[in-house]
Enzyme design. Structure first.
Site, PDB file in Angstrom:
ATOM      1  N   ASP A  46     -28.858  31.976  70.796  1.00 49.50           N
ATOM      2  CA  ASP A  46     -30.192  32.533  70.548  1.00 49.50           C
ATOM      3  C   ASP A  46     -30.346  32.867  69.075  1.00 49.50           C
ATOM      4  O   ASP A  46     -29.355  33.181  68.396  1.00 49.50           O
ATOM      5  CB  ASP A  46     -30.396  33.801  71.372  1.00 49.50           C
ATOM      6  CG  ASP A  46     -30.552  33.514  72.859  1.00 49.50           C
ATOM      7  OD1 ASP A  46     -31.063  32.427  73.189  1.00 49.50           O
ATOM      8  OD2 ASP A  46     -30.171  34.367  73.675  1.00 49.50           O
ATOM      9  N   TYR A  74     -17.400  36.130  73.876  1.00 41.59           N
ATOM     10  CA  TYR A  74     -18.463  36.798  73.119  1.00 41.59           C
ATOM     11  C   TYR A  74     -18.095  38.248  72.858  1.00 41.59           C
ATOM     12  O   TYR A  74     -17.392  38.874  73.650  1.00 41.59           O
ATOM     13  CB  TYR A  74     -19.782  36.805  73.916  1.00 41.59           C
ATOM     14  CG  TYR A  74     -20.361  35.461  74.207  1.00 41.59           C
ATOM     15  CD1 TYR A  74     -21.285  34.866  73.342  1.00 41.59           C
ATOM     16  CD2 TYR A  74     -19.998  34.764  75.365  1.00 41.59           C
ATOM     17  CE1 TYR A  74     -21.832  33.626  73.623  1.00 41.59           C
ATOM     18  CE2 TYR A  74     -20.538  33.513  75.645  1.00 41.59           C
ATOM     19  CZ  TYR A  74     -21.454  32.956  74.769  1.00 41.59           C
ATOM     20  OH  TYR A  74     -21.989  31.717  75.050  1.00 41.59           O
ATOM     21  N   ASP A  88     -32.778  41.381  75.393  1.00 37.63           N
ATOM     22  CA  ASP A  88     -32.209  41.675  74.077  1.00 37.63           C
ATOM     23  C   ASP A  88     -33.199  42.458  73.231  1.00 37.63           C
ATOM     24  O   ASP A  88     -34.308  42.777  73.667  1.00 37.63           O
ATOM     25  CB  ASP A  88     -31.770  40.377  73.374  1.00 37.63           C
ATOM     26  CG  ASP A  88     -32.930  39.410  73.163  1.00 37.63           C
ATOM     27  OD1 ASP A  88     -33.944  39.820  72.566  1.00 37.63           O
ATOM     28  OD2 ASP A  88     -32.839  38.245  73.597  1.00 37.63           O
ATOM     29  N   ARG A 181     -26.979  38.132  78.202  1.00 38.20           N
ATOM     30  CA  ARG A 181     -28.138  39.039  78.297  1.00 38.20           C
ATOM     31  C   ARG A 181     -28.304  39.550  79.728  1.00 38.20           C
ATOM     32  O   ARG A 181     -28.595  40.718  79.958  1.00 38.20           O
ATOM     33  CB  ARG A 181     -29.417  38.312  77.849  1.00 38.20           C
ATOM     34  CG  ARG A 181     -29.516  38.138  76.347  1.00 38.20           C
ATOM     35  CD  ARG A 181     -30.735  37.339  75.976  1.00 38.20           C
ATOM     36  NE  ARG A 181     -30.665  35.960  76.423  1.00 38.20           N
ATOM     37  CZ  ARG A 181     -31.708  35.233  76.828  1.00 38.20           C
ATOM     38  NH1 ARG A 181     -32.907  35.775  76.876  1.00 38.20           N
ATOM     39  NH2 ARG A 181     -31.559  33.983  77.190  1.00 38.20           N
TER      40      ARG A 181
END
Length: 250
Positions: A46, A74, A88, A181
């Protein structure tokens, strides 16, 4: 149509994508620096996210298919107390915990184990999954919410990297197709306080690590940008298609 300009350059660039631009924007900047004719990447981040973007040039674009199936890691920063429509910090707040003052480490340690192993996730509306030829995020931008089928993903490990009562940083090792997310949102709901991602950094993609990557800014200053590319011979053989593997071993 004329042929695409650029040189026949083969190699993989481990790029540390900056915050703010799209993955394709970062890829095209790298392609122009190399003057490479053919380029692709192995999985989008993203715009708000940073970290490891695998940029492939020339023959190495043939690993893109295999790389879609690899596991990833991550570092996710979760702001607690509110949930957004996008999951987010770029979205609008849609749910907020009343009189929220924070959580305890014990609460977090109680909740996290339920997200380990094979879990079901409902893909977010703000995603590139397609419905009738259109990505879901296009519907979301029009205020349309569609039913999405839950899908199974695997969370191999979650470690608490940093903790405060209102913000937590988690290191997540997961299978392909995992939406961090959505994981953040679900953890917030399980804690009873809501949550959204404030930051996201991809630290590994299959055998490749962020620690071996170069920032786009530094890459663009190199006199010989080809010097940092991984060649076909540097790549794990199982990522290469059979034909390419045979050629490289001849």
């Amino acid at each position: 149509m004329g042929r695409k300009k650029g040189q026949e350059i083969d190699g993989v660039l481990l790029l540390d994508k900056p915050e703010g631009g799209s993955s394709n924007h970062a890829l095209q900047k790298a392609r122009r620096k190399l003057d490479a004719k053919k380029a692709g990447h192995t999985g989008t981040l993203d715009p708000f996210a940073t970290g490891l973007l695998i940029c492939c040039f020339g023959k190495t674009t043939k690993i893109c298919g295999a790389m879609l199936n690899v596991d990833k890691s991550y570092r996710a920063t979760l702001t607690l107390g509110s949930e957004t429509d996008s999951g987010d910090l770029t979205g609008e707040v849609v749910q907020q915990a009343a009189d929220f003052t924070g959580i305890t480490l014990a609460q977090l340690e109680t909740v996290l184990p339920q997200f380990l192993g094979v879990i079901e996730q409902i893909p977010p509306m703000y995603s590139a999954l397609k419905r009738d030829g259109k990505p879901l995020y296009e519907y979301a931008r029009q205020g349309i919410e569609l039913e999405r089928e839950p899908r199974q993903v695997t969370i191999y490990d979650i470690q608490i990297a940093e903790f405060s009562a209102t913000e937590i940083v988690l290191d997540v090792f997961c299978s392909k197709g995992t939406y961090i997310r959505t994981l953040a949102q679900d953890i917030g709901r399980a804690l009873g306080c809501f949550a959204h991602l404030r930051a996201l950094r991809r630290t590994s993609v299959g055998p490749f690590k962020l620690t071996d990557a170069i920032t786009l800014e530094n890459f663009q200053t190199l006199e010989n940008p080809q010097s940092v590319l991984l060649s076909l011979n540097d790549l794990p053989p199982d990522l290469l298609p059979e034909k390419l593997r045979q050629k490289e071993t001849l």
